[in-house]
Design an enzyme around this catalytic site. Structure first.
Site, PDB file in Angstrom:
ATOM      1  N   LYS A 174       3.971   8.151 -14.945  1.00 39.28           N
ATOM      2  CA  LYS A 174       3.110   6.857 -14.286  1.00 39.28           C
ATOM      3  C   LYS A 174       2.604   6.098 -15.378  1.00 39.28           C
ATOM      4  CE  LYS A 174       1.440   4.250 -11.535  1.00 39.28           C
ATOM      5  NZ  LYS A 174       2.045   3.290 -10.777  1.00 39.28           N
ATOM      6  N   TYR A 222      -4.976  -4.404 -10.140  1.00 36.96           N
ATOM      7  CA  TYR A 222      -5.763  -3.163 -10.433  1.00 36.96           C
ATOM      8  C   TYR A 222      -5.047  -2.402 -11.306  1.00 36.96           C
ATOM      9  CZ  TYR A 222      -8.136   1.145  -8.816  1.00 36.96           C
ATOM     10  OH  TYR A 222      -8.643   2.263  -8.810  1.00 36.96           O
ATOM     11  N   CYS A 223      -3.864  -2.168 -11.394  1.00 40.72           N
ATOM     12  CA  CYS A 223      -3.166  -0.955 -12.378  1.00 40.72           C
ATOM     13  C   CYS A 223      -2.958  -1.201 -13.730  1.00 40.72           C
ATOM     14  CB  CYS A 223      -1.847  -0.318 -11.811  1.00 40.72           C
ATOM     15  SG  CYS A 223      -2.272   0.469 -10.121  1.00 40.72           S
ATOM     16  N   ASN A 282       3.957   1.890 -16.374  1.00 37.50           N
ATOM     17  CA  ASN A 282       3.000   1.040 -16.257  1.00 37.50           C
ATOM     18  C   ASN A 282       2.956   0.037 -17.383  1.00 37.50           C
ATOM     19  OD1 ASN A 282       2.975   0.762 -13.466  1.00 37.50           O
ATOM     20  ND2 ASN A 282       0.721   1.460 -13.352  1.00 37.50           N
ATOM     21  N   ASP A 314     -11.533   8.044   5.028  1.00 31.85           N
ATOM     22  CA  ASP A 314     -11.975   7.317   4.077  1.00 31.85           C
ATOM     23  C   ASP A 314     -13.624   7.209   4.238  1.00 31.85           C
ATOM     24  OD1 ASP A 314     -10.456   4.667   2.066  1.00 31.85           O
ATOM     25  OD2 ASP A 314     -12.878   4.496   2.459  1.00 31.85           O
ATOM     26  N   THR A 337      -3.520   7.699 -10.022  1.00 36.23           N
ATOM     27  CA  THR A 337      -2.932   7.668 -11.404  1.00 36.23           C
ATOM     28  C   THR A 337      -4.279   8.418 -12.171  1.00 36.23           C
ATOM     29  OG1 THR A 337      -1.755   5.526 -10.925  1.00 36.23           O
ATOM     30  CG2 THR A 337      -2.444   6.249 -13.091  1.00 36.23           C
ATOM     31  N   ASN A 392       8.701 -13.587 -15.532  1.00 37.12           N
ATOM     32  CA  ASN A 392       8.178 -14.903 -15.157  1.00 37.12           C
ATOM     33  C   ASN A 392       6.714 -15.032 -16.099  1.00 37.12           C
ATOM     34  OD1 ASN A 392       7.495 -17.101 -14.072  1.00 37.12           O
ATOM     35  ND2 ASN A 392       7.258 -16.439 -12.072  1.00 37.12           N
ATOM     36  N   PRO A 393       6.533 -16.098 -17.005  1.00 35.95           N
ATOM     37  CA  PRO A 393       5.463 -16.164 -17.686  1.00 35.95           C
ATOM     38  C   PRO A 393       4.064 -16.367 -16.569  1.00 35.95           C
ATOM     39  CG  PRO A 393       7.012 -17.487 -18.436  1.00 35.95           C
ATOM     40  CD  PRO A 393       7.617 -16.881 -17.346  1.00 35.95           C
ATOM     41  N   GLU A 423       1.517  -3.985  -4.710  1.00 33.90           N
ATOM     42  CA  GLU A 423       0.742  -3.997  -3.674  1.00 33.90           C
ATOM     43  C   GLU A 423       1.261  -5.267  -2.823  1.00 33.90           C
ATOM     44  OE1 GLU A 423      -3.117  -5.239  -5.143  1.00 33.90           O
ATOM     45  OE2 GLU A 423      -3.460  -3.088  -5.851  1.00 33.90           O
ATOM     46  N   TYR A 470      11.547  -9.624 -13.483  1.00 35.94           N
ATOM     47  CA  TYR A 470      10.230  -9.247 -14.259  1.00 35.94           C
ATOM     48  C   TYR A 470       9.972  -9.937 -15.374  1.00 35.94           C
ATOM     49  CZ  TYR A 470       5.909  -6.645 -13.845  1.00 35.94           C
ATOM     50  OH  TYR A 470       4.426  -6.363 -13.602  1.00 35.94           O
ATOM     51  N   GLU A 507       2.791   7.523  -7.971  1.00 31.85           N
ATOM     52  CA  GLU A 507       3.098   6.572  -7.041  1.00 31.85           C
ATOM     53  C   GLU A 507       3.462   5.399  -7.623  1.00 31.85           C
ATOM     54  OE1 GLU A 507       2.985   6.720  -3.417  1.00 31.85           O
ATOM     55  OE2 GLU A 507       3.886   4.876  -4.019  1.00 31.85           O
ATOM     56  N   ASP A 513      -4.465   1.170 -16.746  1.00 28.34           N
ATOM     57  CA  ASP A 513      -3.502   2.153 -17.088  1.00 28.34           C
ATOM     58  C   ASP A 513      -3.038   1.831 -18.630  1.00 28.34           C
ATOM     59  OD1 ASP A 513      -3.653   3.113 -14.464  1.00 28.34           O
ATOM     60  OD2 ASP A 513      -1.543   2.558 -13.760  1.00 28.34           O
ATOM     61  N   THR A 537      -9.176   5.410  -9.360  1.00 25.37           N
ATOM     62  CA  THR A 537      -9.519   5.946 -10.450  1.00 25.37           C
ATOM     63  C   THR A 537      -9.919   4.732 -11.460  1.00 25.37           C
ATOM     64  OG1 THR A 537      -7.179   6.174 -10.992  1.00 25.37           O
ATOM     65  CG2 THR A 537      -8.348   8.198 -10.494  1.00 25.37           C
ATOM     66  N   LYS A 580     -12.816   0.678   7.510  1.00 26.74           N
ATOM     67  CA  LYS A 580     -11.408   1.008   7.419  1.00 26.74           C
ATOM     68  C   LYS A 580     -10.916   1.958   8.331  1.00 26.74           C
ATOM     69  CE  LYS A 580     -10.349  -0.142   2.586  1.00 26.74           C
ATOM     70  NZ  LYS A 580      -9.974   0.300   1.343  1.00 26.74           N
TER      71      LYS A 580
HETATM   72  N1  LIG Z   1      -2.538  -0.252  -5.894  1.00 26.11           N
HETATM   73  C1  LIG Z   1      -1.499   0.092  -6.400  1.00 26.11           C
HETATM   74  O1  LIG Z   1      -0.756  -0.784  -6.518  1.00 26.11           O
HETATM   75  C2  LIG Z   1      -1.595   1.405  -6.908  1.00 26.11           C
HETATM   76  C3  LIG Z   1      -0.052   1.798  -7.341  1.00 26.11           C
HETATM   77  C4  LIG Z   1       0.265   2.898  -7.606  1.00 26.11           C
HETATM   78  C5  LIG Z   1      -0.986   3.946  -8.137  1.00 26.11           C
HETATM   79  N2  LIG Z   1      -2.108   3.315  -7.805  1.00 26.11           N
HETATM   80  C6  LIG Z   1      -3.132   4.559  -8.017  1.00 26.11           C
HETATM   81  O2  LIG Z   1      -3.666   5.004  -6.705  1.00 26.11           O
HETATM   82  C7  LIG Z   1      -5.045   5.021  -6.849  1.00 26.11           C
HETATM   83  C8  LIG Z   1      -5.462   4.440  -5.428  1.00 26.11           C
HETATM   84  O3  LIG Z   1      -5.279   3.136  -5.671  1.00 26.11           O
HETATM   85  P1  LIG Z   1      -5.280   1.845  -4.418  1.00 26.11           P
HETATM   86  O4  LIG Z   1      -5.046   0.824  -4.643  1.00 26.11           O
HETATM   87  O5  LIG Z   1      -4.847   2.596  -3.073  1.00 26.11           O
HETATM   88  O6  LIG Z   1      -7.203   2.149  -4.320  1.00 26.11           O
HETATM   89  P2  LIG Z   1      -7.847   1.268  -3.130  1.00 26.11           P
HETATM   90  O7  LIG Z   1      -9.167   0.999  -3.822  1.00 26.11           O
HETATM   91  O8  LIG Z   1      -7.341   0.420  -2.426  1.00 26.11           O
HETATM   92  O9  LIG Z   1      -8.128   2.530  -2.229  1.00 26.11           O
HETATM   93  C9  LIG Z   1      -8.935   3.820  -2.396  1.00 26.11           C
HETATM   94  C10 LIG Z   1      -9.521   4.210  -1.250  1.00 26.11           C
HETATM   95  O10 LIG Z   1     -10.130   5.325  -1.429  1.00 26.11           O
HETATM   96  C11 LIG Z   1     -11.491   5.544  -0.896  1.00 26.11           C
HETATM   97  N3  LIG Z   1     -12.430   6.457  -1.221  1.00 26.11           N
HETATM   98  C12 LIG Z   1     -13.282   6.562  -2.421  1.00 26.11           C
HETATM   99  N4  LIG Z   1     -13.606   7.894  -2.607  1.00 26.11           N
HETATM  100  C13 LIG Z   1     -13.252   8.664  -1.512  1.00 26.11           C
HETATM  101  C14 LIG Z   1     -13.731   9.818  -0.857  1.00 26.11           C
HETATM  102  N5  LIG Z   1     -14.341  10.791  -1.833  1.00 26.11           N
HETATM  103  N6  LIG Z   1     -13.084  10.420   0.225  1.00 26.11           N
HETATM  104  C15 LIG Z   1     -12.064   9.447   0.699  1.00 26.11           C
HETATM  105  N7  LIG Z   1     -11.859   8.279   0.425  1.00 26.11           N
HETATM  106  C16 LIG Z   1     -12.442   7.552  -0.710  1.00 26.11           C
HETATM  107  C17 LIG Z   1     -12.187   4.284  -1.358  1.00 26.11           C
HETATM  108  O11 LIG Z   1     -13.053   3.619  -0.125  1.00 26.11           O
HETATM  109  C18 LIG Z   1     -10.843   3.261  -0.849  1.00 26.11           C
HETATM  110  O12 LIG Z   1     -10.921   2.793   0.453  1.00 26.11           O
HETATM  111  C19 LIG Z   1      -5.747   4.608  -8.155  1.00 26.11           C
HETATM  112  O13 LIG Z   1      -5.438   5.885  -8.973  1.00 26.11           O
HETATM  113  C20 LIG Z   1      -4.507   3.622  -8.363  1.00 26.11           C
HETATM  114  O14 LIG Z   1      -4.422   3.803  -9.790  1.00 26.11           O
HETATM  115  C21 LIG Z   1      -2.266   2.173  -7.267  1.00 26.11           C
END
Ligand SMILES: NC(=O)c1ccc[n+]([C@@H]2O[C@H](COP(=O)([O-])OP(=O)(O)OC[C@H]3O[C@@H](n4cnc5c(N)ncnc54)[C@H](O)[C@@H]3O)[C@@H](O)[C@H]2O)c1
Length: 388
Positions: A197, A252-253, A201, A29, A118, A244-245, A145, A242, A141, A257, A83, A34
Protein backbone atom coordinates in the site's frame (compact mmCIF):
# COMPACT_ATOMS: atom_id res chain seq x y z
CA UNK A 1 -21.93 -13.99 6.82
CA UNK A 2 -22.49 -11.29 9.41
CA UNK A 3 -20.06 -8.47 8.83
CA UNK A 4 -19.43 -5.27 10.79
CA UNK A 5 -17.71 -2.35 9.07
CA UNK A 6 -16.16 0.20 11.42
CA UNK A 7 -15.82 3.70 9.91
CA UNK A 8 -18.33 5.01 7.37
CA UNK A 9 -15.89 6.89 5.16
CA UNK A 10 -14.77 6.31 1.57
CA UNK A 11 -13.24 2.93 2.40
CA UNK A 12 -15.79 1.69 4.94
CA UNK A 13 -18.87 2.70 3.00
CA UNK A 14 -17.72 1.18 -0.29
CA UNK A 15 -16.81 -2.05 1.54
CA UNK A 16 -20.16 -2.07 3.36
CA UNK A 17 -22.14 -1.60 0.14
CA UNK A 18 -20.07 -4.18 -1.76
CA UNK A 19 -20.51 -6.82 0.95
CA UNK A 20 -24.16 -6.02 1.74
CA UNK A 21 -25.19 -7.42 -1.63
CA UNK A 22 -24.72 -10.95 -0.25
CA UNK A 23 -24.12 -10.60 3.50
CA UNK A 24 -25.73 -9.01 6.52
CA UNK A 25 -23.71 -5.85 7.08
CA UNK A 26 -23.80 -3.50 10.05
CA UNK A 27 -21.81 -0.30 9.54
CA UNK A 28 -20.71 1.59 12.63
CA UNK A 29 -19.42 5.14 13.02
CA UNK A 30 -18.92 7.51 15.92
CA UNK A 31 -20.67 10.22 13.85
CA UNK A 32 -24.42 9.89 14.35
CA UNK A 33 -25.21 11.97 11.22
CA UNK A 34 -23.49 9.40 9.02
CA UNK A 35 -25.34 6.55 10.71
CA UNK A 36 -28.68 8.32 10.18
CA UNK A 37 -27.87 8.97 6.53
CA UNK A 38 -27.08 5.31 5.80
CA UNK A 39 -30.29 4.20 7.54
CA UNK A 40 -32.25 6.54 5.29
CA UNK A 41 -30.36 5.27 2.22
CA UNK A 42 -28.40 8.48 1.67
CA UNK A 43 -24.68 8.57 0.99
CA UNK A 44 -22.58 10.83 3.23
CA UNK A 45 -19.96 10.97 0.45
CA UNK A 46 -20.25 11.92 -3.20
CA UNK A 47 -20.05 8.69 -5.16
CA UNK A 48 -22.47 8.06 -7.99
CA UNK A 49 -22.46 4.26 -7.66
CA UNK A 50 -22.79 4.27 -3.87
CA UNK A 51 -25.86 6.50 -4.18
CA UNK A 52 -27.27 4.24 -6.89
CA UNK A 53 -26.66 1.05 -4.91
CA UNK A 54 -28.07 2.53 -1.70
CA UNK A 55 -31.29 3.57 -3.39
CA UNK A 56 -31.81 0.97 -6.13
CA UNK A 57 -30.27 -2.31 -4.94
CA UNK A 58 -31.50 -4.75 -2.35
CA UNK A 59 -28.77 -4.39 0.25
CA UNK A 60 -28.68 -6.01 3.67
CA UNK A 61 -27.12 -2.89 5.17
CA UNK A 62 -27.86 -1.12 8.43
CA UNK A 63 -25.86 1.40 10.44
CA UNK A 64 -25.48 2.05 14.13
CA UNK A 65 -23.28 3.85 16.62
CA UNK A 66 -23.83 1.09 19.19
CA UNK A 67 -20.66 -0.99 19.45
CA UNK A 68 -22.35 -4.07 20.95
CA UNK A 69 -25.03 -4.06 18.25
CA UNK A 70 -22.38 -3.81 15.56
CA UNK A 71 -19.78 -6.30 16.76
CA UNK A 72 -21.81 -8.96 18.59
CA UNK A 73 -22.20 -12.06 16.43
CA UNK A 74 -20.15 -10.65 13.53
CA UNK A 75 -17.97 -13.17 11.65
CA UNK A 76 -15.79 -10.38 10.29
CA UNK A 77 -15.11 -6.82 11.47
CA UNK A 78 -13.65 -4.59 8.78
CA UNK A 79 -11.68 -1.66 10.18
CA UNK A 80 -11.77 1.44 7.98
CA UNK A 81 -10.87 4.12 10.52
CA UNK A 82 -8.76 7.19 9.66
CA UNK A 83 -4.98 7.13 10.13
CA UNK A 84 -3.92 10.78 9.92
CA UNK A 85 -0.20 11.52 9.98
CA UNK A 86 1.09 12.83 13.29
CA UNK A 87 3.89 15.22 12.31
CA UNK A 88 5.40 15.34 15.80
CA UNK A 89 5.52 11.58 16.28
CA UNK A 90 6.41 11.07 12.59
CA UNK A 91 3.93 8.23 12.40
CA UNK A 92 0.28 7.57 11.52
CA UNK A 93 -2.10 8.13 14.40
CA UNK A 94 -3.60 4.65 14.78
CA UNK A 95 -5.64 5.34 17.93
CA UNK A 96 -8.98 4.89 16.14
CA UNK A 97 -7.93 1.42 14.92
CA UNK A 98 -6.87 0.42 18.42
CA UNK A 99 -10.13 1.71 19.93
CA UNK A 100 -12.05 -0.56 17.53
CA UNK A 101 -9.76 -3.54 18.20
CA UNK A 102 -10.26 -3.10 21.95
CA UNK A 103 -14.04 -3.06 21.52
CA UNK A 104 -14.01 -6.18 19.34
CA UNK A 105 -11.71 -8.05 21.73
CA UNK A 106 -14.13 -7.21 24.55
CA UNK A 107 -17.44 -7.78 22.74
CA UNK A 108 -16.69 -10.52 20.20
CA UNK A 109 -13.20 -12.01 20.54
CA UNK A 110 -14.02 -14.72 17.95
CA UNK A 111 -14.54 -12.26 15.07
CA UNK A 112 -11.84 -12.01 12.42
CA UNK A 113 -10.79 -8.37 12.11
CA UNK A 114 -9.58 -7.07 8.75
CA UNK A 115 -7.70 -3.76 8.71
CA UNK A 116 -8.41 -1.80 5.53
CA UNK A 117 -6.93 1.45 6.90
CA UNK A 118 -3.44 2.30 5.69
CA UNK A 119 -0.91 1.52 8.43
CA UNK A 120 2.88 1.62 8.85
CA UNK A 121 4.88 -1.49 7.93
CA UNK A 122 4.97 -3.88 10.87
CA UNK A 123 1.83 -2.46 12.46
CA UNK A 124 -0.41 -5.54 12.30
CA UNK A 125 2.35 -7.77 13.67
CA UNK A 126 2.92 -5.36 16.57
CA UNK A 127 -0.83 -5.09 17.19
CA UNK A 128 -1.11 -8.89 17.54
CA UNK A 129 1.65 -8.83 20.14
CA UNK A 130 0.24 -5.82 21.99
CA UNK A 131 -3.21 -7.40 22.46
CA UNK A 132 -2.01 -11.00 22.43
CA UNK A 133 -4.43 -11.85 19.62
CA UNK A 134 -4.17 -13.63 16.29
CA UNK A 135 -7.59 -12.88 14.77
CA UNK A 136 -6.51 -9.84 12.74
CA UNK A 137 -5.54 -9.57 9.08
CA UNK A 138 -4.33 -6.60 7.04
CA UNK A 139 -5.71 -6.09 3.54
CA UNK A 140 -4.78 -2.86 1.71
CA UNK A 141 -7.42 -0.77 -0.03
CA UNK A 142 -6.73 0.83 -3.42
CA UNK A 143 -9.88 2.81 -4.18
CA UNK A 144 -10.08 6.35 -5.57
CA UNK A 145 -12.38 8.88 -3.90
CA UNK A 146 -15.43 9.52 -6.07
CA UNK A 147 -15.04 6.04 -7.60
CA UNK A 148 -14.85 4.13 -4.33
CA UNK A 149 -17.51 1.52 -5.07
CA UNK A 150 -16.49 1.20 -8.72
CA UNK A 151 -12.95 0.37 -7.64
CA UNK A 152 -14.27 -2.39 -5.39
CA UNK A 153 -16.62 -3.76 -8.04
CA UNK A 154 -13.72 -3.79 -10.51
CA UNK A 155 -10.62 -4.04 -8.28
CA UNK A 156 -7.14 -3.74 -9.80
CA UNK A 157 -6.09 -6.57 -7.46
CA UNK A 158 -6.90 -8.08 -4.08
CA UNK A 159 -4.05 -8.27 -1.60
CA UNK A 160 -4.49 -10.15 1.66
CA UNK A 161 -1.79 -9.97 4.31
CA UNK A 162 -2.03 -13.59 5.39
CA UNK A 163 -1.62 -17.00 3.79
CA UNK A 164 -4.46 -18.95 5.38
CA UNK A 165 -7.90 -20.43 4.85
CA UNK A 166 -9.61 -17.46 6.49
CA UNK A 167 -7.62 -15.12 4.21
CA UNK A 168 -8.99 -17.02 1.21
CA UNK A 169 -12.47 -16.86 2.70
CA UNK A 170 -12.21 -13.08 3.05
CA UNK A 171 -10.91 -12.71 -0.52
CA UNK A 172 -13.88 -14.83 -1.67
CA UNK A 173 -16.26 -12.40 0.07
CA UNK A 174 -14.73 -9.47 -1.81
CA UNK A 175 -14.93 -11.36 -5.12
CA UNK A 176 -18.53 -12.42 -4.50
CA UNK A 177 -19.53 -8.74 -4.40
CA UNK A 178 -17.34 -7.69 -7.34
CA UNK A 179 -18.44 -7.49 -10.98
CA UNK A 180 -15.01 -8.17 -12.46
CA UNK A 181 -14.02 -11.80 -12.93
CA UNK A 182 -10.49 -13.22 -12.71
CA UNK A 183 -9.30 -10.69 -10.14
CA UNK A 184 -5.60 -11.15 -9.47
CA UNK A 185 -5.31 -12.10 -5.81
CA UNK A 186 -2.08 -12.30 -3.85
CA UNK A 187 -1.59 -13.64 -0.33
CA UNK A 188 1.47 -12.51 1.58
CA UNK A 189 2.56 -11.73 5.14
CA UNK A 190 1.05 -8.68 6.82
CA UNK A 191 4.15 -6.47 6.74
CA UNK A 192 4.61 -7.02 2.99
CA UNK A 193 0.91 -6.25 2.42
CA UNK A 194 1.31 -3.03 4.41
CA UNK A 195 4.37 -2.25 2.27
CA UNK A 196 2.42 -2.78 -0.97
CA UNK A 197 0.00 0.00 0.00
CA UNK A 198 2.68 2.53 0.99
CA UNK A 199 4.91 1.77 -2.03
CA UNK A 200 1.98 1.93 -4.46
CA UNK A 201 0.97 5.36 -3.18
CA UNK A 202 4.57 6.60 -3.09
CA UNK A 203 4.96 5.54 -6.73
CA UNK A 204 1.83 7.45 -7.70
CA UNK A 205 3.09 10.51 -5.81
CA UNK A 206 6.48 10.15 -7.53
CA UNK A 207 4.78 9.97 -10.92
CA UNK A 208 2.80 13.14 -10.22
CA UNK A 209 5.98 14.86 -9.03
CA UNK A 210 7.88 13.71 -12.13
CA UNK A 211 5.38 15.08 -14.66
CA UNK A 212 5.14 18.24 -12.58
CA UNK A 213 8.91 18.72 -12.80
CA UNK A 214 8.71 18.33 -16.59
CA UNK A 215 6.06 21.05 -16.52
CA UNK A 216 8.09 23.36 -14.27
CA UNK A 217 11.00 23.20 -16.73
CA UNK A 218 8.75 23.69 -19.75
CA UNK A 219 6.91 26.60 -18.14
CA UNK A 220 10.11 28.45 -17.25
CA UNK A 221 11.84 27.70 -20.56
CA UNK A 222 8.81 28.52 -22.71
CA UNK A 223 8.34 24.96 -24.00
CA UNK A 224 5.13 23.12 -24.84
CA UNK A 225 4.63 20.74 -21.90
CA UNK A 226 1.86 18.81 -23.66
CA UNK A 227 4.05 18.00 -26.65
CA UNK A 228 6.75 16.69 -24.34
CA UNK A 229 4.44 14.62 -22.14
CA UNK A 230 2.56 13.22 -25.15
CA UNK A 231 5.85 12.15 -26.70
CA UNK A 232 7.26 10.71 -23.47
CA UNK A 233 4.07 8.77 -22.69
CA UNK A 234 3.90 6.96 -26.02
CA UNK A 235 6.64 4.64 -24.82
CA UNK A 236 4.47 1.75 -23.57
CA UNK A 237 6.77 1.35 -20.57
CA UNK A 238 5.72 4.86 -19.49
CA UNK A 239 2.16 5.19 -20.78
CA UNK A 240 -0.19 8.12 -21.44
CA UNK A 241 -2.06 8.09 -18.15
CA UNK A 242 -1.76 9.63 -14.70
CA UNK A 243 0.47 12.26 -16.28
CA UNK A 244 -1.54 15.47 -15.97
CA UNK A 245 0.45 18.36 -14.46
CA UNK A 246 -1.01 19.85 -11.30
CA UNK A 247 -0.17 22.23 -8.46
CA UNK A 248 1.26 19.22 -6.59
CA UNK A 249 -0.03 15.92 -5.33
CA UNK A 250 -2.48 16.18 -2.46
CA UNK A 251 -5.65 14.66 -1.07
CA UNK A 252 -6.03 12.47 1.99
CA UNK A 253 -3.64 9.66 1.11
CA UNK A 254 -0.59 10.62 -0.99
CA UNK A 255 0.81 13.33 1.35
CA UNK A 256 0.40 11.30 4.54
CA UNK A 257 1.50 7.99 3.02
CA UNK A 258 4.68 9.46 1.52
CA UNK A 259 5.43 11.17 4.86
CA UNK A 260 5.00 7.85 6.65
CA UNK A 261 7.23 6.02 4.15
CA UNK A 262 9.93 8.68 4.45
CA UNK A 263 9.84 8.33 8.25
CA UNK A 264 10.21 4.55 7.94
CA UNK A 265 13.35 5.16 5.85
CA UNK A 266 14.90 7.14 8.74
CA UNK A 267 17.85 4.74 9.09
CA UNK A 268 17.66 3.21 5.62
CA UNK A 269 19.75 4.61 2.77
CA UNK A 270 17.51 6.44 0.31
CA UNK A 271 17.25 9.48 -1.93
CA UNK A 272 14.16 8.92 -4.00
CA UNK A 273 11.62 8.51 -1.19
CA UNK A 274 12.67 11.78 0.47
CA UNK A 275 12.91 13.51 -2.92
CA UNK A 276 9.23 12.81 -3.65
CA UNK A 277 8.20 15.01 -0.73
CA UNK A 278 10.82 17.67 -1.50
CA UNK A 279 9.75 17.79 -5.14
CA UNK A 280 6.13 18.39 -4.14
CA UNK A 281 7.10 21.24 -1.80
CA UNK A 282 9.26 22.78 -4.55
CA UNK A 283 6.41 22.47 -7.03
CA UNK A 284 3.97 24.30 -4.77
CA UNK A 285 6.54 27.07 -4.18
CA UNK A 286 7.07 27.36 -7.93
CA UNK A 287 3.34 27.66 -8.60
CA UNK A 288 3.04 30.33 -5.88
CA UNK A 289 5.95 32.25 -7.43
CA UNK A 290 4.36 32.09 -10.91
CA UNK A 291 1.15 33.56 -9.50
CA UNK A 292 3.02 36.29 -7.62
CA UNK A 293 5.00 37.18 -10.76
CA UNK A 294 1.74 38.12 -12.42
CA UNK A 295 1.31 40.77 -9.65
CA UNK A 296 -2.42 40.27 -9.22
CA UNK A 297 -4.35 42.80 -7.15
CA UNK A 298 -6.76 40.02 -6.19
CA UNK A 299 -6.06 36.35 -6.85
CA UNK A 300 -9.23 34.25 -7.08
CA UNK A 301 -8.88 30.67 -5.89
CA UNK A 302 -11.34 28.54 -7.84
CA UNK A 303 -12.21 25.41 -5.83
CA UNK A 304 -10.23 23.94 -2.96
CA UNK A 305 -10.48 20.29 -3.99
CA UNK A 306 -7.74 18.33 -5.77
CA UNK A 307 -9.86 16.94 -8.58
CA UNK A 308 -12.86 18.26 -10.47
CA UNK A 309 -15.14 15.47 -9.21
CA UNK A 310 -13.91 15.47 -5.60
CA UNK A 311 -16.25 16.30 -2.70
CA UNK A 312 -13.58 17.16 -0.13
CA UNK A 313 -10.36 19.13 0.04
CA UNK A 314 -8.35 17.20 2.62
CA UNK A 315 -4.66 18.21 2.21
CA UNK A 316 -5.21 19.64 -1.28
CA UNK A 317 -2.20 21.35 -2.87
CA UNK A 318 -4.09 24.60 -3.40
CA UNK A 319 -4.21 25.11 0.37
CA UNK A 320 -0.41 25.41 0.44
CA UNK A 321 -0.56 27.79 -2.52
CA UNK A 322 -3.04 29.88 -0.48
CA UNK A 323 -0.57 29.81 2.43
CA UNK A 324 2.22 31.03 0.13
CA UNK A 325 0.09 33.87 -1.25
CA UNK A 326 -0.89 34.95 2.25
CA UNK A 327 2.78 34.98 3.35
CA UNK A 328 3.49 37.30 0.40
CA UNK A 329 0.57 39.56 1.30
CA UNK A 330 -1.24 38.91 -1.97
CA UNK A 331 -4.94 39.48 -1.54
CA UNK A 332 -6.89 36.36 -2.39
CA UNK A 333 -10.56 35.31 -2.44
CA UNK A 334 -12.04 31.83 -2.68
CA UNK A 335 -14.87 30.28 -4.65
CA UNK A 336 -15.82 26.91 -3.16
CA UNK A 337 -19.53 26.04 -3.31
CA UNK A 338 -19.21 23.31 -0.66
CA UNK A 339 -18.18 25.93 1.95
CA UNK A 340 -20.95 27.48 4.03
CA UNK A 341 -18.56 29.72 5.99
CA UNK A 342 -17.81 33.31 4.89
CA UNK A 343 -14.06 32.89 5.33
CA UNK A 344 -11.56 30.07 4.87
CA UNK A 345 -7.97 30.23 6.16
CA UNK A 346 -8.60 33.92 6.82
CA UNK A 347 -9.64 34.60 3.21
CA UNK A 348 -13.02 35.84 2.02
CA UNK A 349 -15.25 33.20 0.42
CA UNK A 350 -17.34 34.55 -2.45
CA UNK A 351 -20.51 32.53 -2.88
CA UNK A 352 -21.64 33.86 -6.25
CA UNK A 353 -19.57 32.71 -9.22
CA UNK A 354 -20.14 35.91 -11.22
CA UNK A 355 -19.11 38.09 -8.27
CA UNK A 356 -16.04 35.88 -7.88
CA UNK A 357 -15.09 36.26 -11.54
CA UNK A 358 -15.48 40.05 -11.31
CA UNK A 359 -13.50 40.35 -8.08
CA UNK A 360 -10.51 38.30 -9.32
CA UNK A 361 -7.99 39.60 -11.79
CA UNK A 362 -6.38 36.18 -11.96
CA UNK A 363 -8.26 32.91 -11.41
CA UNK A 364 -6.11 30.14 -10.03
CA UNK A 365 -7.38 26.60 -10.50
CA UNK A 366 -5.79 23.18 -10.24
CA UNK A 367 -8.32 21.76 -12.70
CA UNK A 368 -10.10 23.49 -15.58
CA UNK A 369 -13.88 23.63 -15.47
CA UNK A 370 -16.56 24.59 -17.98
CA UNK A 371 -17.82 27.08 -15.39
CA UNK A 372 -14.81 29.37 -15.87
CA UNK A 373 -14.33 28.96 -19.63
CA UNK A 374 -15.84 32.42 -20.24
CA UNK A 375 -13.00 34.01 -18.27
CA UNK A 376 -10.27 31.75 -19.73
CA UNK A 377 -8.07 34.85 -20.27
CA UNK A 378 -7.86 35.26 -16.47
CA UNK A 379 -7.23 31.61 -15.62
CA UNK A 380 -3.90 30.29 -14.36
CA UNK A 381 -3.76 26.48 -14.33
CA UNK A 382 -1.32 23.73 -15.34
CA UNK A 383 -4.13 21.31 -16.25
CA UNK A 384 -3.54 19.89 -19.73
CA UNK A 385 -5.75 16.84 -20.01
CA UNK A 386 -8.75 17.67 -17.82
CA UNK A 387 -8.44 14.48 -15.75
CA UNK A 388 -7.07 13.12 -12.44
N1 LIG B 1 -9.87 7.87 1.00
C1 LIG B 1 -9.18 7.08 0.20
O1 LIG B 1 -9.09 7.29 -1.01
C2 LIG B 1 -8.46 5.86 0.77
C3 LIG B 1 -8.00 4.86 -0.11
C4 LIG B 1 -7.34 3.77 0.41
C5 LIG B 1 -7.08 3.68 1.78
N2 LIG B 1 -7.51 4.68 2.59
C6 LIG B 1 -7.23 4.54 4.02
O2 LIG B 1 -8.39 4.05 4.67
C7 LIG B 1 -8.55 4.68 5.95
C8 LIG B 1 -9.88 5.40 5.99
O3 LIG B 1 -9.90 6.39 5.00
P1 LIG B 1 -11.26 7.13 4.57
O4 LIG B 1 -10.91 8.07 3.47
O5 LIG B 1 -12.34 6.14 4.37
O6 LIG B 1 -11.52 7.97 5.91
P2 LIG B 1 -12.78 8.87 6.30
O7 LIG B 1 -12.27 9.95 7.15
O8 LIG B 1 -13.57 9.20 5.07
O9 LIG B 1 -13.69 7.88 7.17
C9 LIG B 1 -13.30 7.37 8.41
C10 LIG B 1 -14.53 7.21 9.27
O10 LIG B 1 -14.17 6.52 10.47
C11 LIG B 1 -14.93 7.06 11.54
N3 LIG B 1 -14.32 6.67 12.81
C12 LIG B 1 -13.29 7.22 13.49
N4 LIG B 1 -13.05 6.56 14.63
C13 LIG B 1 -13.97 5.55 14.70
C14 LIG B 1 -14.25 4.52 15.65
N5 LIG B 1 -13.54 4.39 16.76
N6 LIG B 1 -15.28 3.68 15.40
C15 LIG B 1 -16.02 3.81 14.28
N7 LIG B 1 -15.79 4.76 13.34
C16 LIG B 1 -14.78 5.61 13.54
C17 LIG B 1 -14.93 8.55 11.24
O11 LIG B 1 -15.98 9.20 11.92
C18 LIG B 1 -15.14 8.55 9.72
O12 LIG B 1 -16.50 8.60 9.37
C19 LIG B 1 -7.32 5.58 6.13
O13 LIG B 1 -6.34 4.84 6.79
C20 LIG B 1 -6.89 5.85 4.71
O14 LIG B 1 -5.52 6.12 4.62
C21 LIG B 1 -8.21 5.75 2.13
Amino acid sequence: MKIAVAGIGYVGLSMAVLLAQHNEVMAIDILKEKVAMINSKKSPIEDFLITEYLTMMKLKLKATSDRVKAYKGADYVIIAAPTDYDIERECFNTEAIEAIVEDVVEINPQAVMVIKSTVPMGYTKALKEKYNIDNIIFSPEFLREGKALYDNLYPSRIIIGEKSERAEEFAALLKQGAKKSNIQTIYMDSTEAEAVKLYANAYLAMRVAYFNEIDTYAELMGLDTKAIIDGVGLDPRIGSYYNNPSFGYGGYCLPKDTSQLKALYRNIPNNLISAILDSNTTRKRHITRMIMDKSPKVAGIYRLSMKADSDNFRASAIQDIIGGLKDSNIEAVIYEPSLTEDTFAGLRVIKDIDDFKKASDIIVTNRISQEIQDVAHKVYTRDLYNRD
